[in-house]
Design a protein around this motif. Structure first.
Motif, mmCIF file in Angstrom:
data_model
loop_
_atom_site.group_PDB
_atom_site.id
_atom_site.type_symbol
_atom_site.label_atom_id
_atom_site.label_comp_id
_atom_site.label_asym_id
_atom_site.label_seq_id
_atom_site.Cartn_x
_atom_site.Cartn_y
_atom_site.Cartn_z
ATOM 1 N N GLU A 1 -42.957 36.954 35.816
ATOM 2 C CA GLU A 1 -43.357 35.991 34.783
ATOM 3 C C GLU A 1 -42.113 35.265 34.277
ATOM 4 O O GLU A 1 -41.206 35.874 33.733
ATOM 5 C CB GLU A 1 -44.055 36.686 33.615
ATOM 6 C CG GLU A 1 -44.477 35.693 32.531
ATOM 7 C CD GLU A 1 -45.041 36.360 31.289
ATOM 8 O OE1 GLU A 1 -45.560 35.633 30.429
ATOM 9 O OE2 GLU A 1 -44.948 37.595 31.179
ATOM 10 N N PHE B 1 -48.029 29.958 24.428
ATOM 11 C CA PHE B 1 -48.912 30.410 25.502
ATOM 12 C C PHE B 1 -48.451 31.766 26.041
ATOM 13 O O PHE B 1 -49.264 32.627 26.361
ATOM 14 C CB PHE B 1 -48.941 29.368 26.625
ATOM 15 C CG PHE B 1 -49.391 28.013 26.164
ATOM 16 C CD1 PHE B 1 -50.720 27.780 25.844
ATOM 17 C CD2 PHE B 1 -48.483 26.976 26.027
ATOM 18 C CE1 PHE B 1 -51.148 26.530 25.416
ATOM 19 C CE2 PHE B 1 -48.892 25.726 25.593
ATOM 20 C CZ PHE B 1 -50.224 25.503 25.288
ATOM 21 N N CYS B 2 -47.135 31.954 26.140
ATOM 22 C CA CYS B 2 -46.581 33.247 26.572
ATOM 23 C C CYS B 2 -46.909 34.329 25.549
ATOM 24 O O CYS B 2 -47.189 35.476 25.907
ATOM 25 C CB CYS B 2 -45.062 33.156 26.755
ATOM 26 S SG CYS B 2 -44.521 31.955 27.985
ATOM 27 N N THR C 1 -49.496 34.650 23.757
ATOM 28 C CA THR C 1 -50.874 35.097 23.946
ATOM 29 C C THR C 1 -51.074 35.765 25.300
ATOM 30 O O THR C 1 -51.790 36.775 25.411
ATOM 31 C CB THR C 1 -51.834 33.899 23.818
ATOM 32 O OG1 THR C 1 -51.650 33.282 22.538
ATOM 33 C CG2 THR C 1 -53.276 34.348 23.971
ATOM 34 N N TYR C 2 -50.419 35.219 26.318
ATOM 35 C CA TYR C 2 -50.691 35.638 27.692
ATOM 36 C C TYR C 2 -49.989 36.926 28.100
ATOM 37 O O TYR C 2 -50.594 37.778 28.783
ATOM 38 C CB TYR C 2 -50.289 34.518 28.645
ATOM 39 C CG TYR C 2 -50.488 34.853 30.097
ATOM 40 C CD1 TYR C 2 -51.748 35.154 30.605
ATOM 41 C CD2 TYR C 2 -49.400 34.883 30.974
ATOM 42 C CE1 TYR C 2 -51.939 35.451 31.943
ATOM 43 C CE2 TYR C 2 -49.574 35.179 32.314
ATOM 44 C CZ TYR C 2 -50.839 35.468 32.795
ATOM 45 O OH TYR C 2 -51.014 35.782 34.110
ATOM 46 N N THR C 3 -48.748 37.116 27.710
ATOM 47 C CA THR C 3 -47.969 38.269 28.187
ATOM 48 C C THR C 3 -48.629 39.610 27.878
ATOM 49 O O THR C 3 -48.695 40.477 28.760
ATOM 50 C CB THR C 3 -46.540 38.226 27.632
ATOM 51 O OG1 THR C 3 -45.914 36.994 28.040
ATOM 52 C CG2 THR C 3 -45.707 39.393 28.156
ATOM 53 N N LEU D 1 -51.760 40.255 27.634
ATOM 54 C CA LEU D 1 -52.906 40.363 28.535
ATOM 55 C C LEU D 1 -52.452 40.674 29.966
ATOM 56 O O LEU D 1 -53.076 41.478 30.663
ATOM 57 C CB LEU D 1 -53.709 39.053 28.523
ATOM 58 C CG LEU D 1 -54.319 38.640 27.173
ATOM 59 C CD1 LEU D 1 -54.999 37.280 27.309
ATOM 60 C CD2 LEU D 1 -55.310 39.688 26.686
ATOM 61 N N LEU D 2 -51.364 40.041 30.373
ATOM 62 C CA LEU D 2 -50.837 40.280 31.711
ATOM 63 C C LEU D 2 -50.355 41.721 31.847
ATOM 64 O O LEU D 2 -50.607 42.383 32.856
ATOM 65 C CB LEU D 2 -49.693 39.309 31.999
ATOM 66 C CG LEU D 2 -49.013 39.429 33.367
ATOM 67 C CD1 LEU D 2 -50.026 39.226 34.493
ATOM 68 C CD2 LEU D 2 -47.869 38.410 33.477
ATOM 69 N N PRO E 1 -51.131 30.234 32.537
ATOM 70 C CA PRO E 1 -51.679 31.593 32.426
ATOM 71 C C PRO E 1 -52.713 31.863 33.524
ATOM 72 O O PRO E 1 -53.759 31.222 33.564
ATOM 73 C CB PRO E 1 -52.332 31.602 31.040
ATOM 74 C CG PRO E 1 -51.716 30.461 30.306
ATOM 75 C CD PRO E 1 -51.413 29.426 31.337
ATOM 76 N N ASP F 1 -55.477 34.227 35.150
ATOM 77 C CA ASP F 1 -56.333 35.350 34.775
ATOM 78 C C ASP F 1 -56.424 36.357 35.921
ATOM 79 O O ASP F 1 -55.837 36.164 37.001
ATOM 80 C CB ASP F 1 -57.717 34.862 34.354
ATOM 81 C CG ASP F 1 -58.432 34.093 35.467
ATOM 82 O OD1 ASP F 1 -58.045 34.235 36.646
ATOM 83 O OD2 ASP F 1 -59.379 33.350 35.157
#
Length: 217
Positions: free
Chosen positions: A53, A61-62, A64-66, A68-69, A194, A196
């Motif tokens: 990543e 955005f990171c 929120t996304y990190t 989840l990843l 991001p 999914d």
């Protein structure tokens, strides 16, 4: 008797000397700082698939996304996650400062400390260059040591800048950007934005199918 007493005194002195030397060696080993090196990998280190990543700690955005990843990677048996710093100019000095802080957390405390620092920054930052109030609280790392490292360690600053340059050279200029790597073949696929779970699994399947098609040829 005097000769015997002198020999006994010498023997005692030698024993005391060995004890003192041993204590000093042990004390020196305890006080000598231990530094860790990346790359900082989350998940099984020998996994077939590595997801890198490219991220900015001030990127909303990171933020929120990190998490989840990381949660998705934790559920996979043969996938790990690797971080690559890409502090963007639009997020100013805050992004660069936070990158140095989390990198120093890893240097001082190892992989777990690095990811703990990443989690804390994302949980507390206001993003878009606004940073966060207060200081990071990391288990086993003194705040003064962390601040000294993040402000004065030239190697850390160079390392972050090198990762940024390598990302730019590879055509990666936005965060988050994901690169999926097959560690068996060295083949990769880049995913912008991001990605999914469906997209990530599709990327892995595509790389695996290419290997199978090439082996049949």
């Amino acid at each position: 008797m005097r000769w015997f007493s002198d020999r006994r005194a010498i023997s005692i002195a030698i024993c005391v000397g060995w004890v003192v030397a041993s204590v000093l060696l042990v004390k020196g080993a305890i006080l000598r700082p231990q530094y860790f090196e990346g790359p900082w990998v989350y998940g099984p280190t020998k996994a077939r698939w590595t997801i890198t990543e490219y991220a900015d700690l001030e990127c909303p955005f990171c933020k929120t996304y990190t998490p989840l990843l990381k949660a998705w990677v934790k559920e996979q048996k043969d996938v790990n996650l690797q971080w690559s710093h890409l502090p963007l100019e639009i997020h100013g000095p805050a992004a660069r400062r936070e990158a140095r802080q989390v990198e120093c957390a890893g240097k001082l405390g190892g992989t777990d400390a690095f990811w703990q620092a990443v989690d804390q920054v994302f949980a507390r930052t206001h993003s878009n260059g606004q940073s966060f109030e207060g200081q990071l609280e990391l288990i086993g790392i003194d705040h003064k040591d962390l601040e000294t490292c993040s402000k004065e360690d030239i190697k850390v600053a160079i390392h972050i800048d090198r990762q940024r340059q390598e990302a730019t050279a590879a055509g990666i200029n936005a965060t988050p950007t994901i690169v999926v790597l097959d560690n068996e073949t060295g083949r990769t696929i880049k995913l912008e934005g991001p990605a999914d779970s469906v997209t990530l699994l599709s990327a892995i399947d595509w790389l695996a199918q290419r290997v199978n098609s090439l082996s049949k040829d």
